[in-house]
Scaffold this motif. Structure first.
Motif, PDB file in Angstrom:
ATOM      1  N   THR A  68       3.261   2.629   0.104  1.00  0.00           N
ATOM      2  CA  THR A  68       2.953   4.068   0.120  1.00  0.00           C
ATOM      3  C   THR A  68       3.191   4.694   1.489  1.00  0.00           C
ATOM      4  O   THR A  68       3.282   5.914   1.600  1.00  0.00           O
ATOM      5  CB  THR A  68       1.512   4.338  -0.353  1.00  0.00           C
ATOM      6  OG1 THR A  68       0.633   3.471   0.355  1.00  0.00           O
ATOM      7  CG2 THR A  68       1.368   4.087  -1.836  1.00  0.00           C
ATOM      8  N   CYS A  81       1.446   1.481  -5.230  1.00  0.00           N
ATOM      9  CA  CYS A  81       2.456   0.459  -5.465  1.00  0.00           C
ATOM     10  C   CYS A  81       2.052  -0.318  -6.728  1.00  0.00           C
ATOM     11  O   CYS A  81       0.985  -0.087  -7.280  1.00  0.00           O
ATOM     12  CB  CYS A  81       2.623  -0.414  -4.232  1.00  0.00           C
ATOM     13  SG  CYS A  81       1.472  -1.768  -4.090  1.00  0.00           S
ATOM     14  N   PHE A  98      -6.218  -3.725  -2.089  1.00  0.00           N
ATOM     15  CA  PHE A  98      -5.252  -4.564  -1.383  1.00  0.00           C
ATOM     16  C   PHE A  98      -4.942  -4.068   0.027  1.00  0.00           C
ATOM     17  O   PHE A  98      -5.829  -4.018   0.843  1.00  0.00           O
ATOM     18  CB  PHE A  98      -4.000  -4.752  -2.243  1.00  0.00           C
ATOM     19  CG  PHE A  98      -4.275  -5.447  -3.562  1.00  0.00           C
ATOM     20  CD1 PHE A  98      -4.912  -6.676  -3.600  1.00  0.00           C
ATOM     21  CD2 PHE A  98      -3.921  -4.867  -4.766  1.00  0.00           C
ATOM     22  CE1 PHE A  98      -5.172  -7.320  -4.804  1.00  0.00           C
ATOM     23  CE2 PHE A  98      -4.171  -5.507  -5.974  1.00  0.00           C
ATOM     24  CZ  PHE A  98      -4.800  -6.734  -5.992  1.00  0.00           C
ATOM     25  N   CYS A  99      -3.707  -3.655   0.310  1.00  0.00           N
ATOM     26  CA  CYS A  99      -3.257  -3.592   1.712  1.00  0.00           C
ATOM     27  C   CYS A  99      -3.943  -2.530   2.554  1.00  0.00           C
ATOM     28  O   CYS A  99      -4.744  -1.727   2.071  1.00  0.00           O
ATOM     29  CB  CYS A  99      -1.746  -3.417   1.771  1.00  0.00           C
ATOM     30  SG  CYS A  99      -1.199  -1.701   1.610  1.00  0.00           S
ATOM     31  N   CYS A 110      -7.760   1.374  -3.312  1.00  0.00           N
ATOM     32  CA  CYS A 110      -7.128   0.128  -3.741  1.00  0.00           C
ATOM     33  C   CYS A 110      -7.747  -1.030  -2.978  1.00  0.00           C
ATOM     34  O   CYS A 110      -8.157  -0.902  -1.830  1.00  0.00           O
ATOM     35  CB  CYS A 110      -5.629   0.203  -3.487  1.00  0.00           C
ATOM     36  SG  CYS A 110      -4.786  -1.330  -3.890  1.00  0.00           S
ATOM     37  N   GLN A 150      -4.956   1.324   1.862  1.00  0.00           N
ATOM     38  CA  GLN A 150      -6.188   1.697   1.143  1.00  0.00           C
ATOM     39  C   GLN A 150      -6.013   2.997   0.363  1.00  0.00           C
ATOM     40  O   GLN A 150      -6.797   3.950   0.495  1.00  0.00           O
ATOM     41  CB  GLN A 150      -7.357   1.809   2.120  1.00  0.00           C
ATOM     42  CG  GLN A 150      -7.758   0.469   2.681  1.00  0.00           C
ATOM     43  CD  GLN A 150      -8.398  -0.405   1.625  1.00  0.00           C
ATOM     44  OE1 GLN A 150      -9.551  -0.243   1.272  1.00  0.00           O
ATOM     45  NE2 GLN A 150      -7.618  -1.345   1.057  1.00  0.00           N
ATOM     46  N   CYS A 151      -4.988   3.002  -0.479  1.00  0.00           N
ATOM     47  CA  CYS A 151      -4.687   4.191  -1.264  1.00  0.00           C
ATOM     48  C   CYS A 151      -5.879   4.639  -2.090  1.00  0.00           C
ATOM     49  O   CYS A 151      -6.575   3.807  -2.688  1.00  0.00           O
ATOM     50  CB  CYS A 151      -3.528   3.887  -2.209  1.00  0.00           C
ATOM     51  SG  CYS A 151      -2.017   3.486  -1.333  1.00  0.00           S
TER      52      CYS A 151
HETATM   53  S1  SF4 Z   1       0.217   0.426  -0.964  1.00  0.00           S
HETATM   54 FE1  SF4 Z   1      -1.647   1.306  -1.839  1.00  0.00          FE
HETATM   55  S2  SF4 Z   1      -1.593   0.632  -3.956  1.00  0.00           S
HETATM   56 FE2  SF4 Z   1      -0.232  -0.714  -2.834  1.00  0.00          FE
HETATM   57  S3  SF4 Z   1      -1.486  -2.465  -2.155  1.00  0.00           S
HETATM   58 FE3  SF4 Z   1      -1.481  -0.972  -0.509  1.00  0.00          FE
HETATM   59  S4  SF4 Z   1      -3.346   0.163  -0.875  1.00  0.00           S
HETATM   60 FE4  SF4 Z   1      -2.848  -0.827  -2.812  1.00  0.00          FE
END
Ligand code: SF4
Ligand code: SF4
Ligand code: SF4
Lengths: 738, 192
Positions: free
Chosen positions: A211, A76, A43-44, A41, A47-48
């Motif tokens: 997550t 998410c 984003f956050c 991912c 790093q899913c």
């Molecule tokens: S929790 Fe996972 S899916 Fe959600 S922003 Fe963070 S890395 Fe992305």
């Protein structure tokens, strides 16, 4: 440079944010993609792992990546819809240039490059090299973070390079370095599941790192007790065994009182303290007056609850301490972090199974981005730019003379202040949206208007880039290969799913060409991202952040590798400090006195209410990416002012009444959301929006003296109800229809 | 009328909902809407219980009743349960948009899509479950509030809870294919 070339409304009409709900070409290709690309991912800091579906060189959807061990397919909502960015109508498909009165017009790369380089040369020959600055971001891969730091020092030859981790990670990093000599979470998340006590300080885990929640819930199934310190009852605080509703800005008083209690009741690990730490005596004498009652008066948390927390923490056999921006974004963020670490060290619960101390990185590559040298005070391998040995080593890796390497520059907020004062005249930014994300952003806007030349590299025209002379169309996360480092210290592989669309270019290619035109092409002669990574490995070799033994192949084979990993046959290090050999000068973990002091702007008669800011689950940072995704906007369409019913009643504020929030820096209006899930003396506004909806018009640009992180989490405000009830937001309409 | 399910549907796998764990993130809604057959409509719904006083959310998914009221009241025979117990969305060529199912469902699940004059509901991601994959919502749910797997797996993972699929609506007892996780020892949920 003057104001915007044209009205904001016209810029928005041309460049968005517009909302995407579905791929441009519909769901075609969803079911029968050409390929599935394993990546992470964008984003956050979790790093899913995710698989992107690609059809005809466009990302058309996603498929859970069940085998990736951290998230096993879980995502998410941001991760679910992030794929819509690749083919988004707002994507910049070529460089654009500001045209007075008309907005931004497409130009070719030759024009963009030659004009940029001639402006860099003009400004630097007129005002000196440091008058051209660079701002970077940690959504960038490790390779790009490394390359940006080198580009600034070797191609721009400027000291003034800093990054948006300055708003996110630096207080934790500074605290970690002071206490342990290394800046990384101590354990992999897997250890969390079996801890007896988990203490979460200032982290809305459920909304910001969703997550990770699975690990916390699993720990609870295994019997873990949960302590949450937060001025708001967030979804994770809702379920806590012990919830400590701390008054914003007073965390260190809580930690000090807990430490004092541990000492008085001898809930200490003497063996660990005596053999593996230093600074204990000095630290405990700094908190000897911190009684539970004293702390109650400061923090607003009942003394009995503080005692209970200290008992739970002190008597546990295994424990995990987690913290995030809630305690870090303060003018004493480093002290808050050290206060947490003192509790961990006093009980000796580090370097053992199920015992850990993890700071949660907010941004995707918040961890890796703070290791590779695009901070103003740092060189690759988390080396110190003022240390002669470190300088010499990196200069040798870069093939330059150490004397030509610039020194320490200004931190992000200071850098913008220097622009405001007219000391910095030119700016290049990549992946940073300071006009939304820095505090006191009216100052930021004025600063941008004073620049003689500003070039931004980005994939959407964000609020800051609207002020640019030239915007170079860069690449998304899924359009460029590289690595990232997750909040648990796991280096993961980011795989390119598609090439950048239209005439957009990979960020590495843009920097490489600029470097060549600035006359240092030989220093940036990388053929691909693996070349950059291999140089980074060498640059990190022997440092506290050793990546030398990590290769692309090894990462892919092992679902990531935890650094430090000093040799090719080394398996990586999921759990730090098992050998109790700390990287401080005396080899011991350091206790540090972290006495309580007031926040920069205490409340007073004129500004009687505490204002704090934070995030919501559907948005990410300055919203450049997430505000373009319709489904995310629908679930929280506008920033709301969270306020307790008793405070609302005091001002006669009704549900959804528009309230003017005023601080010494600005004012803005938000609909009220009256909830009992917040302290009575505090209001909360999420900060993801720009312009009139920007919470950072209000926040204060006072910095932590060590980390230079701004105090986003507390300032004084006043509330003026307007008597106007806001129309139902999309959100409440959606709720009503259900 | 039973549909013939694909051979790869694994009847040992069940759906479990654990409200306690829901963090209201709406990843399930976003993921469900990704399904092309849903036309971007989500078939799972997340709501705050009482936002003024709590951040607790609930999540409502089709319970796939043993004796589905929605199918029983459908005058057009548009709703069918297959031999694996999956209650399918209304057959587009039959559904007359009368909303009987919407009113009959004790869990308030089927929705009438006004634009399409059609009832739509969760069909347990039949496109995925019939080929051995997990439903989209349960796969992505970051908190484990939704889980698709075997009874044995969930018992091991959640030692303090029991899955319950018996619901008491006044005098009426409803058995469902989907389970809710309740405190250890619970056997039925009395709804009203
Ligand atoms: S929790 Fe996972 S899916 Fe959600 S922003 Fe963070 S890395 Fe992305
Ligand atoms: S099982 Fe599939 S169709 Fe049903 S709610 Fe979940 S994602 Fe939607
Ligand atoms: S994805 Fe899971 S946690 Fe998120 S709202 Fe849906 S059920 Fe709740």
């Amino acid at each position: 440079m003057a104001k915007l070339p044209i009205t904001v409304d016209k810029i928005i009409e041309d460049f968005g944010p517009h909302e995407a709900y579905a791929p441009k070409q519909g769901f075609q290709g969803h079911a029968e993609p050409d390929k599935l690309v394993k990546t992470h991912c964008c984003f956050c800091g979790m790093q899913c792992g995710i698989q992107l579906k690609v059809k005809d060189d466009v990302v058309v959807g996603f498929e859970p990546w069940m085998e990736f061990p951290f998230n096993e397919g879980r995502m998410c909502p941001k991760g679910v819809v992030r794929y819509l960015q690749n083919n988004h109508p707002d994507r910049l498909l070529s460089p654009i240039e500001r045209v007075e009165g008309e907005g931004f017009k497409p130009i070719d790369w030759e024009t963009a490059m030659s004009r940029t380089v001639s402006e860099i040369k003009r400004i630097q020959s007129t005002y000196g090299n440091d008058a051209f600055a660079m701002l970077s971001g940690v959504s960038l891969t490790n390779e790009l973070s490394y390359m940006v730091g080198k580009f600034a020092r070797v191609a721009l030859k400027t000291a003034n390079i800093d990054y948006n981790g300055r708003l996110c990670m630096v207080s934790a990093g500074a605290g970690n370095k002071k206490a342990f000599g290394r800046d990384r979470a101590s354990n992999s998340w897997a250890d969390l599941k079996h801890a007896e006590v988990i203490m979460i300080c200032g982290s809305n885990v459920s909304e910001t790192f969703p997550t990770l929640i699975h690990y916390i819930w699993e720990a609870r199934d295994n019997g873990a007790k949960l302590i949450v310190v937060d001025p708001r009852i967030t979804p994770v605080a809702r379920t806590a065994d012990l919830y400590l509703p701390v008054r914003p800005g007073t965390d260190s008083a809580l930690f000090g009182a807990m430490l004092n209690y541990l000492v008085e009741n001898d809930l200490l690990d003497h063996d660990f303290i005596d053999n593996y730490t230093s600074g204990f005596e000095e630290t405990i004498s700094s908190v000897k007056d911190h009684t539970l009652e004293w702390a109650e008066g400061i923090t607003g948390i009942p003394a009995a609850s503080i005692r209970q927390a200290a008992e739970m923490w002190g008597r546990a056999k295994t424990s995990f301490m987690l913290h995030a921006r809630g305690i870090e974004q303060h003018s004493k963020g480093v002290d808050n972090v050290l206060g947490c670490i003192n509790l961990v060290l006093a009980t000796g619960r580090i370097g053992k199974p199920y015992c850990g101390y993890n700071t949660i990185t907010g941004q995707g590559n918040g961890q890796g981005g703070r290791e590779h040298g695009h901070k103003c005070d740092q060189l690759p391998g988390n080396r110190d730019i003022t240390n002669p040995e470190h300088r010499k080593y990196i200069a040798s890796v870069w093939g330059i003379d150490e004397k030509d390497m610039p020194g320490k520059g200004l931190s992000a907020y200071e850098l913008v202040e220097a622009i405001h004062r007219g000391e910095i005249k030119g700016l290049i930014s990549i992946c940073f949206n300071p006009i939304v994300s820095l505090p006191n952003n009216n100052m930021v806007r004025e600063a941008l208007e004073k620049l003689e030349f500003y070039v931004a590299i980005d994939f959407f025209l964000n609020e800051t880039a609207r002020h640019a002379n030239i915007v170079m169309a860069g690449a998304l996360h899924e359009e460029e290969e590289g690595t990232g480092t997750t909040a648990e210290g796991r280096v993961v592989k980011i795989n390119a799913a598609v090439p950048p669309p239209g005439d957009a270019r990979a960020d590495a290619a843009i920097l490489k060409e600029l470097a060549a035109r600035l006359g240092v092409g030989d220093k940036f002669a990388y053929r691909n991202s693996e070349d950059i990574f291999n140089e980074l490995r060498v640059a990190s070799k022997g440092s506290s952040v050793d990546y030398y033994g990590i290769t692309y192949e090894k990462i892919e084979k092992n679902f990531g590798v935890f650094w430090p990993c000093p040799t090719l046959d080394h398996p990586g290090t999921p759990r730090l400090w098992e050998d109790k050999k700390f990287l401080t000068p005396d080899g011991k973990a350091h206790f540090n006195p972290a006495p309580y002091r007031l926040s920069a702007e205490p409340v007073d008669a004129e500004y009687p209410i505490l204002l704090t800011t934070g995030r919501v689950v559907s948005q990410y940072l300055s919203g450049t990416q997430t505000r373009r995704l319709g489904r995310l906007n629908d679930s929280y369409p506008e920033p709301l002012l969270e306020i307790h019913p008793s405070l609302a009643q005091q001002y006669g504020i009704k549900e959804r009444e528009i309230v003017k929030v005023m601080t010494r820096r600005g004012e803005a209006e938000f609909p009220a959301q009256i909830v009992t899930t917040i302290r009575q003396d505090t209001v909360f506004i999420p900060y993801h929006w720009g312009g009139r909806k920007s919470a950072n018009q209000l926040t204060i640009g006072v910095l932590d003296p060590t980390s230079k992180m701004p105090e986003f989490k507390v300032c004084a405000c006043k509330l003026v109800p307007t008597g106007v009830i806001a129309p139902p937001s999309k959100e409440s309409l959606a709720y009503q229809s259900r | 009328m039973a549909l013939e399910p694909e051979k790869n549907f694994n009847p040992d796998m069940e759906f479990f909902v654990d409200m306690q764990r829901c963090i209201g993130c709406r990843a399930c809604e976003a993921a469900c809407a990704e399904c092309e057959t849903n036309g971007q409509e989500t078939m799972i719904h997340v709501n705050y219980v009482d936002r003024a006083h709590s951040v607790q959310t609930t999540v409502q998914v089709c319970m796939h009743c043993e004796d589905p009221a929605c199918a029983n009241v459908c005058p057009a025979d548009a709703i069918a349960k297959d031999s694996n117990g999956v209650v399918h969305s209304a057959n587009t060529s039959r559904c007359i948009g009368c909303s009987n199912c919407v009113m009959a469902c004790p869990f308030g699940v089927p929705k009438k899509m006004e634009a399409a004059e059609l009832m739509m509901k969760c069909n347990l991601c039949y496109d995925r479950t019939s080929v051995g994959k997990k439903p989209m919502c349960a796969t992505v749910c970051p908190s484990g509030a939704l889980f698709y797997g075997t009874r044995e797996e969930i018992r091991k993972m959640r030692p303090n809870s029991d899955p319950v699929n018996t619901f008491q609506f006044g005098a009426q007892t409803v058995h469902t294919k989907v389970n809710v996780m309740m405190p250890k020892g619970s056997t039925a949920l009395r709804v009203h």
